[in-house]
Design a protein around this motif. Structure first.
Motif, PDB file in Angstrom:
ATOM      1  N   VAL A 192     -11.300 -15.128 -18.116  1.00 11.07           N
ATOM      2  CA  VAL A 192     -11.138 -13.930 -17.175  1.00 11.07           C
ATOM      3  C   VAL A 192     -11.365 -14.458 -15.846  1.00 11.07           C
ATOM      4  N   ASP A 248       0.689  -3.527  -6.123  1.00  8.65           N
ATOM      5  CA  ASP A 248      -0.545  -4.412  -6.074  1.00  8.65           C
ATOM      6  C   ASP A 248       0.079  -5.774  -5.694  1.00  8.65           C
ATOM      7  N   THR A 300     -14.307  -9.009  -3.674  1.00  8.96           N
ATOM      8  CA  THR A 300     -13.518  -8.290  -3.012  1.00  8.96           C
ATOM      9  C   THR A 300     -14.144  -8.347  -1.484  1.00  8.96           C
ATOM     10  N   ASN A 301     -13.645  -7.946  -0.369  1.00 12.66           N
ATOM     11  CA  ASN A 301     -14.093  -8.148   0.957  1.00 12.66           C
ATOM     12  C   ASN A 301     -15.074  -7.564   1.324  1.00 12.66           C
ATOM     13  N   ILE A 302     -15.723  -6.497   0.702  1.00 12.11           N
ATOM     14  CA  ILE A 302     -17.108  -5.763   0.824  1.00 12.11           C
ATOM     15  C   ILE A 302     -18.005  -6.467   0.129  1.00 12.11           C
ATOM     16  N   GLY A 303     -17.817  -7.442  -0.672  1.00 12.01           N
ATOM     17  CA  GLY A 303     -18.915  -7.898  -1.739  1.00 12.01           C
ATOM     18  C   GLY A 303     -18.969  -7.376  -3.062  1.00 12.01           C
ATOM     19  N   GLY A 304     -17.750  -6.627  -3.268  1.00 12.71           N
ATOM     20  CA  GLY A 304     -17.719  -6.360  -4.774  1.00 12.71           C
ATOM     21  C   GLY A 304     -17.026  -7.210  -5.518  1.00 12.71           C
ATOM     22  N   LYS A 305     -16.839  -6.726  -6.873  1.00 18.53           N
ATOM     23  CA  LYS A 305     -16.339  -7.522  -7.897  1.00 18.53           C
ATOM     24  C   LYS A 305     -15.193  -6.763  -8.523  1.00 18.53           C
ATOM     25  N   ARG A 306     -13.962  -7.431  -8.938  1.00 16.68           N
ATOM     26  CA  ARG A 306     -12.793  -6.754  -9.528  1.00 16.68           C
ATOM     27  C   ARG A 306     -12.563  -7.767 -10.571  1.00 16.68           C
ATOM     28  N   ILE A 307     -12.213  -7.289 -11.763  1.00 20.38           N
ATOM     29  CA  ILE A 307     -11.295  -8.068 -12.823  1.00 20.38           C
ATOM     30  C   ILE A 307      -9.947  -8.069 -12.604  1.00 20.38           C
ATOM     31  N   ASN A 336      -7.127  -8.083 -14.508  1.00 18.43           N
ATOM     32  CA  ASN A 336      -6.511  -8.262 -15.864  1.00 18.43           C
ATOM     33  C   ASN A 336      -5.105  -8.703 -15.834  1.00 18.43           C
ATOM     34  N   ARG A 386       0.828  -1.161   0.141  1.00 18.57           N
ATOM     35  CA  ARG A 386      -0.062   0.053  -0.026  1.00 18.57           C
ATOM     36  C   ARG A 386       0.822   1.377   0.168  1.00 18.57           C
TER      37      ARG A 386
END
Lengths: 333, 359
Positions: free
Chosen positions: A308, A260, A313-320, A322, A255
């Motif tokens: 793909v 990353d 993610t930890n908060i319930g989101g989604k990330r690609i 790449n 961070r």
């Protein structure tokens, strides 16, 4: 393709793959090579052999947890190990810059011997060249290795629902190197994970029938290795952020630097794709090894025919995730 | 309630109460990246459009500055140090990494203070630090300049390209072209300068603004507060949700240093143009440490390149996907504009973390 070779052609990412496909495969293409695995596997009257090679041109040469010599042996023996092979014989080619310190060379060679002893491999041939100052940066090492493939192991087709296991915390090599390379004066337990994975893989023999494939997430890290698998298998994979093992210090330093961790190299970890019926047993067996205590099931293949990698993610989101294009450099602020 | 549930509730509330389309700008590149990486972007209703702002130092550094650095390297046999991201940004013709590859006379510095030690190692050879950034990096650069003077370091100078945030925000808000409904202020700038530094957004333009941190919860709360104001549930104001790091007045020591070492002048922003009072330059007391003065180098006036829409991207007129060069020609390995270079650049963030939406 562009006319000049650029540094990015060698970074292990998209452009390296393109160079391999469009130039090397074009001229060298054969059934074994075109499988694109970590080692070429071929049949002999006595069984299957795996053969691999790797060159090490790293900076810095010495880093917390290892050096170029240790990396050169484990890099090659781990490629054999993830191909299901017992590493047997290794070659070592040295290209040394004039003026390189002899005691540093001895340190490197000594750690190569220790690494060989650990994996049970022997260096049985080698080559030494010295070039004028400036022609290489200190020392470059090439190692090739040959190993005998366990008759019970082969690479199998990935099926929907197959689990993805990683054998320990990620990004440790990449973070340790970044701290050295950018001379970040941060004190802490930062050390490369550079080490053998052969001991873990031999523990998994009873489960070889349910292990679809193994891969070591070196250059480009976990995210790049998963992209390579997804692309090869033509299938979407889905991993959970909270399940990915990463040490807090490593996460913190990433961070701070704006790097990353999902794209930072591991040098002593394996990604396994495993039949879900045996994944818990495989995990337990990996965890019984000292260098596998941090192993986790991090996700699975979904069955969707899309190349793909998704991260929940930890908060319930989604990330690609790449495939990374271009180097990661420390950010400004 | 755990973070995940709390964020889900906030998102649900935002979805229910936001009827019209809202354009919210996150000024800072670190926020842009964190929105993607936390997954918040995917959780927001489609009516909320997040636009990247001019808060990536690499993206706003103009070609003339890179050209000057390259001219110094070529003509004056100096050693150049700068932040890692800057190496790959092209000037008019080439980038510093091209020079780096050729001669090895460029170093990456993580802190400008590293230059004090590096200047000693160079034993007399001139070292120039390419000083980019905003109010965030400015204090450490100011300290490096001050220490260089105090210690009589004669072989260190600074190629100044530091920028200030309020003038460019005035430029964007006054233009109104991008129809912004709310601003997520740069949290790190606010930590140095204080929350009041951004109070003009609500006061002068009647646009809601928040200062928030970079964790998922901080950012979800930031958007929630903005939408409440946009929907008329609260009056438009500046809300500071990052009180653990951001006080009203900012960091007094840092501000004192900035006042002592720098003065304000006009700056040229890449893709945007010249903006009054938006540069930090060395004050008369420290002019000896200005690399342009020391080496008699003048900044050129490069013509803007055609085709690249970086300027429109960083002031929120278009999304990176809407640039016709995005992905087709401009990629991280072959960046046409600076937004595709840095890991904090909006185009690179969209390229590495997203997919071009289906048309």
């Amino acid at each position: 393709m562009e006319e000049l070779i650029r540094l990015y052609h060698g970074d292990g990412g998209k452009h390296t793959a393109l160079l391999i496909r469009e130039l090397f495969y074009k001229y060298f293409g054969n059934e074994m090579l075109l499988q694109g695995l970590d080692a070429g596997v071929f049949h002999t009257a006595e069984g299957r052999l795996a053969f691999t090679t790797d060159s090490f041109v790293i900076k810095p040469l010495f880093f917390p947890g290892g050096d170029i010599g240790k990396l050169a042996v484990y890099g090659t023996t781990n490629d054999l190990a993830v191909s299901g092979a017992k590493p047997l014989y290794v070659s070592a080619g040295f290209i040394i810059e004039e003026g390189f310190k002899l005691d540093e060379l001895e340190r490197i060679v000594r750690s190569m011997r220790v690494a060989c002893q650990e994996t049970g491999a022997c260096i049985i041939t080698g080559d030494t060249k010295v070039v004028e100052k400036g022609a290489v940066d200190g020392i470059f090492i090439n190692t090739s290795g040959i190993g005998i493939v366990d008759c019970a192991y082969c690479h199998k087709e990935v099926k929907p629902g197959d689990h993805i296991i990683v054998t320990g915390s990620i990004a440790e090599h990449g973070a340790a190197i970044a701290l050295e390379r950018y001379k970040i004066p941060v004190k802490g337990p930062f050390s490369s994970d550079c080490g053998s994975v052969y001991n873990i893989i031999t523990q998994l023999k009873p489960y070889y029938s349910g292990i679809k494939l193994m891969k070591d997430p070196t250059r480009g890290g976990l995210a790049t290795a998963l992209n390579e698998i997804s692309e090869r298998e033509g299938m979407e994979s889905n991993i959970c952020e909270h399940a990915i093992p990463i040490r807090r210090e490593v996460e913190g330093i990433c961070r701070l630097l704006g790097l990353d961790p999902l794209y930072l190299a591991c040098e002593g970890r394996v990604i396994l794709v495993v039949d879900p019926d045996i994944s818990s047993a495989v995990l337990q067996r990996i965890k019984s090894c000292e260098n596998g205590m941090g192993a986790c099931i991090i996700g699975s293949f979904t069955g969707r025919r899309e190349e793909v990698v998704y991260l929940q993610t930890n908060i319930g989101g989604k990330r690609i995730l790449n495939p990374l294009e271009g180097p990661m450099l420390p950010r400004i602020c | 309630m755990d973070t995940k549930r709390l964020i889900t509730c906030l998102m649900e509330d935002i979805r229910k109460k936001t009827a019209s389309e809202l354009n919210l700008m996150e000024v800072c590149g670190t926020h842009t990246r964190a929105f993607f990486q936390s997954g918040i972007r995917e959780m927001l209703p489609p009516s909320i459009r997040l636009l990247s702002g001019p808060g990536c130092p690499v993206c706003v550094t103009d070609e003339a500055c890179i050209d000057a650095a390259i001219a110094l390297l070529k003509e004056k046999d100096i050693h150049l140090a700068t932040f890692g991201d800057m190496l790959r940004v092209r000037g008019t013709h080439e980038s510093l990494s091209d020079q780096f590859g050729k001669r090895g006379n460029v170093s990456i510095a993580y802190s400008p203070l590293d230059c004090l030690a590096l200047s000693k190692k160079l034993s007399g050879r001139q070292l120039v630090f390419l000083a980019v950034g905003f109010e965030t990096t400015a204090p450490s650069i100011a300290l490096a300049v001050k220490l260089a003077k105090e210690n009589g370091i004669g072989n260190l100078s600074f190629l100044m390209a530091l920028k200030r945030m309020p003038p460019v925000l005035h430029h964007i808000l006054a233009a109104k072209r991008n129809r912004l409904h709310g601003i997520i202020c740069p949290g790190h700038v606010a930590a140095v300068m204080g929350a009041r530094y951004f109070s003009f957004i609500a006061q002068e333009y009647a646009i809601p603004a928040v200062i928030c941190g970079f964790e998922a919860m901080d950012m979800a709360c930031g958007i929630y507060m903005l939408t409440r104001q946009c929907n008329g549930q609260e009056r438009s104001s500046l809300r500071n949700l990052y009180k653990t790091c951001v006080g009203d007045e900012g960091n007094a020591t840092a501000n004192k240093l900035l006042q002592e070492v720098f003065e304000v002048d006009e700056a040229s922003w890449r893709g945007i143009g010249r903006i009054k009072d938006s540069a930090y330059v060395l004050s008369s007391r420290y002019k000896d440490f200005d690399a342009l003065n020391r080496f008699c180098i003048r900044l050129s006036n490069p013509l803007p390149k055609s085709g690249c829409s970086c300027g429109d991207v960083i002031i929120g007129n278009i999304l990176p996907y809407e640039c016709r060069m995005f992905e087709v020609v401009c990629r991280p390995q072959n960046p046409l504009g600076p937004c595709m270079v840095s890991s904090e650049g909006s185009c690179a963030i969209y390229f590495n973390n997203g997919r071009v939406p289906m048309k």
